[in-house]
Design a protein around this motif. Sequence first.
Motif, PDB file in Angstrom:
ATOM      1  N   ARG A 130       0.837  -1.205   0.000  1.00  0.00           N
ATOM      2  CA  ARG A 130       0.000   0.000   0.000  1.00  0.00           C
ATOM      3  C   ARG A 130       0.870   1.252   0.000  1.00  0.00           C
ATOM      4  O   ARG A 130       0.542   2.247  -0.661  1.00  0.00           O
ATOM      5  N   ALA A 131       1.963   1.208   0.738  1.00  0.00           N
ATOM      6  CA  ALA A 131       2.860   2.368   0.792  1.00  0.00           C
ATOM      7  C   ALA A 131       3.466   2.649  -0.583  1.00  0.00           C
ATOM      8  O   ALA A 131       3.542   3.806  -1.018  1.00  0.00           O
ATOM      9  N   VAL A 132       3.878   1.592  -1.272  1.00  0.00           N
ATOM     10  CA  VAL A 132       4.456   1.758  -2.617  1.00  0.00           C
ATOM     11  C   VAL A 132       3.423   2.342  -3.567  1.00  0.00           C
ATOM     12  O   VAL A 132       3.710   3.266  -4.338  1.00  0.00           O
ATOM     13  N   ALA A 133       2.195   1.807  -3.512  1.00  0.00           N
ATOM     14  CA  ALA A 133       1.144   2.319  -4.386  1.00  0.00           C
ATOM     15  C   ALA A 133       0.812   3.771  -4.062  1.00  0.00           C
ATOM     16  O   ALA A 133       0.586   4.594  -4.960  1.00  0.00           O
ATOM     17  N   ALA A 137       0.809   7.447  -6.188  1.00  0.00           N
ATOM     18  CA  ALA A 137      -0.483   8.076  -6.461  1.00  0.00           C
ATOM     19  C   ALA A 137      -0.706   9.408  -5.756  1.00  0.00           C
ATOM     20  O   ALA A 137      -1.441  10.264  -6.258  1.00  0.00           O
ATOM     21  N   GLU A 138      -0.086   9.589  -4.591  1.00  0.00           N
ATOM     22  CA  GLU A 138      -0.372  10.775  -3.795  1.00  0.00           C
ATOM     23  C   GLU A 138       0.477  11.971  -4.213  1.00  0.00           C
ATOM     24  O   GLU A 138       1.469  11.845  -4.936  1.00  0.00           O
ATOM     25  N   ASN A 139       0.087  13.142  -3.701  1.00  0.00           N
ATOM     26  CA  ASN A 139       0.765  14.385  -4.087  1.00  0.00           C
ATOM     27  C   ASN A 139       2.074  14.621  -3.342  1.00  0.00           C
ATOM     28  O   ASN A 139       2.885  15.437  -3.767  1.00  0.00           O
ATOM     29  N   SER A 140       2.262  13.947  -2.229  1.00  0.00           N
ATOM     30  CA  SER A 140       3.482  14.137  -1.448  1.00  0.00           C
ATOM     31  C   SER A 140       3.778  12.872  -0.667  1.00  0.00           C
ATOM     32  O   SER A 140       2.919  11.985  -0.524  1.00  0.00           O
ATOM     33  N   VAL A 141       5.008  12.780  -0.143  1.00  0.00           N
ATOM     34  CA  VAL A 141       5.384  11.634   0.684  1.00  0.00           C
ATOM     35  C   VAL A 141       4.513  11.593   1.934  1.00  0.00           C
ATOM     36  O   VAL A 141       4.060  10.525   2.349  1.00  0.00           O
ATOM     37  N   THR A 142       4.250  12.742   2.523  1.00  0.00           N
ATOM     38  CA  THR A 142       3.419  12.783   3.730  1.00  0.00           C
ATOM     39  C   THR A 142       2.020  12.249   3.454  1.00  0.00           C
ATOM     40  O   THR A 142       1.471  11.457   4.225  1.00  0.00           O
ATOM     41  N   ALA A 147      -2.005   7.712   3.627  1.00  0.00           N
ATOM     42  CA  ALA A 147      -2.843   6.911   2.734  1.00  0.00           C
ATOM     43  C   ALA A 147      -2.524   5.427   2.861  1.00  0.00           C
ATOM     44  O   ALA A 147      -3.398   4.566   2.668  1.00  0.00           O
ATOM     45  N   ALA A 148      -1.275   5.119   3.223  1.00  0.00           N
ATOM     46  CA  ALA A 148      -0.867   3.724   3.391  1.00  0.00           C
ATOM     47  C   ALA A 148      -1.342   3.142   4.716  1.00  0.00           C
ATOM     48  O   ALA A 148      -1.211   1.934   4.944  1.00  0.00           O
ATOM     49  N   GLY A 149      -1.885   3.978   5.585  1.00  0.00           N
ATOM     50  CA  GLY A 149      -2.424   3.485   6.852  1.00  0.00           C
ATOM     51  C   GLY A 149      -1.565   3.733   8.059  1.00  0.00           C
ATOM     52  O   GLY A 149      -1.894   3.276   9.161  1.00  0.00           O
ATOM     53  N   HIS A 150      -0.468   4.463   7.912  1.00  0.00           N
ATOM     54  CA  HIS A 150       0.376   4.793   9.061  1.00  0.00           C
ATOM     55  C   HIS A 150      -0.244   5.951   9.837  1.00  0.00           C
ATOM     56  O   HIS A 150      -0.785   6.888   9.231  1.00  0.00           O
ATOM     57  N   ASP A 151      -0.152   5.890  11.164  1.00  0.00           N
ATOM     58  CA  ASP A 151      -0.694   6.985  11.967  1.00  0.00           C
ATOM     59  C   ASP A 151       0.368   8.017  12.328  1.00  0.00           C
ATOM     60  O   ASP A 151       0.061   9.019  12.969  1.00  0.00           O
ATOM     61  N   ALA A 152       1.610   7.774  11.906  1.00  0.00           N
ATOM     62  CA  ALA A 152       2.686   8.736  12.155  1.00  0.00           C
ATOM     63  C   ALA A 152       3.809   8.487  11.147  1.00  0.00           C
ATOM     64  O   ALA A 152       4.097   7.331  10.806  1.00  0.00           O
ATOM     65  N   PRO A 153       4.477   9.539  10.656  1.00  0.00           N
ATOM     66  CA  PRO A 153       5.583   9.342   9.720  1.00  0.00           C
ATOM     67  C   PRO A 153       6.687   8.449  10.256  1.00  0.00           C
ATOM     68  O   PRO A 153       7.324   7.708   9.501  1.00  0.00           O
ATOM     69  N   SER A 154       6.919   8.507  11.575  1.00  0.00           N
ATOM     70  CA  SER A 154       8.007   7.715  12.157  1.00  0.00           C
ATOM     71  C   SER A 154       7.802   6.228  11.911  1.00  0.00           C
ATOM     72  O   SER A 154       8.773   5.481  11.704  1.00  0.00           O
TER      73      SER A 154
END
Length: 287
Positions: A130-133, A137-142, A147-154
Motif C-alpha cells: 500500500r505504501a508503494v502504491a 499516487a499521492e501528491n506528497s510523501v506525507t 494513505a498507506a495506513g500509518h498513523d505517524a511518519p516515524s
Amino acid sequence: MDEDLAWIAFASRDRDADGRFVVAVHTTRIYCRPSCPARRPARCNVTFYKQAADARAAGYRSCRRCLPDAVARDATAVAHAATLLARDGAVPLARLAQAVGYAPHHFQRLFKRATGVTPAAYARALRSNRAVAALAAENSVTDAIYAAGHDAPSRFYAADAPRLGMAPSVWRHGGEGETIRWTMVATGLGPLLVATTTRGLCRIALHEDGTTLAARFPGATITPGDAALQDLARRIVTLVERPPRGDLPPEIRDTAFQEAIWQALTTTPPGETRSYAELVATAGGTD
C-alpha cells in the motif's frame, strides 16, 4: 506435479506437503494427506492427485484417520484471514484466529505452513504494498504515509522506507538519479525479479522483468546485475524451499511468497556477519 518429490514428501510424512496433493492407495481405495500417520504402502500402489476432488472422481474415499478433506477447510480459513488482513490491516492474532474458528497458536502454525510467513509478516507485506502504491499516487510523501495506513511518519520510516532502496521522495519521482541492478530467477510460482540499489533491495516481484522495472523507475539507470546477484537470488529461492499452497488465491500466494523471499534476503543467517541487504548491494556493485 513431480511424483518423485511427492513420494519423498509422502514417505517422510511431510506436513508442509498437506494441501499440495493427496495420495490415493490402490489396495485400500482411500486417499490421504501426505502426512498421514498410517503405514506406508509400496510405491507401485499409490497415485498422486493435485486435488481431493480428483481422487474422489477416480473412485477413492477419504481417509478417516488423517481427514484429508479437512485441508480444504484450513485453506479456506487461511484465505479468509488474508482477506481480513487486507481489509483491516494488522489484526491481533487472537482476534484473527477467532474470526476463522481456530485457536491462536494453532492458526499461527497453520497460516505459516500454508503461506510460508506468519499473519503478522503477511500484514506487513500488504502495508508495504500500500505504501508503494500510495507513493506513486499521492501528491506528497506525507500524503502517501497516511494513505498507506500509518498513523505517524516515524512508523513509515521505521517499517516501510527501508524496503524502498532509496529515499521515498526519489521513489516518488521514478528513481531519479539512482542506478538499479536487477536479475531474474525461476520459482515455483513463475519468474521472480530481484532488483537492488547501492542501499539495498528496491524491488522483489513475480511476473515482472527489466522492462516493467524501467517503466516503474523511468528516472533511474536500469542495468542487469552480475553473476553474483543472480547466484544470491537463486540461493535465497532455494532457502525458502517451496512456494505457498496451490489452493490459495493467486494474489495471496504471490504476496506471501514475495514476503518470504524478502525476509530471507534481509535476515542475517547464523554465522553471517553481514546482512543480506548488504550482500545484495555488494552483488549489485557500487556507483
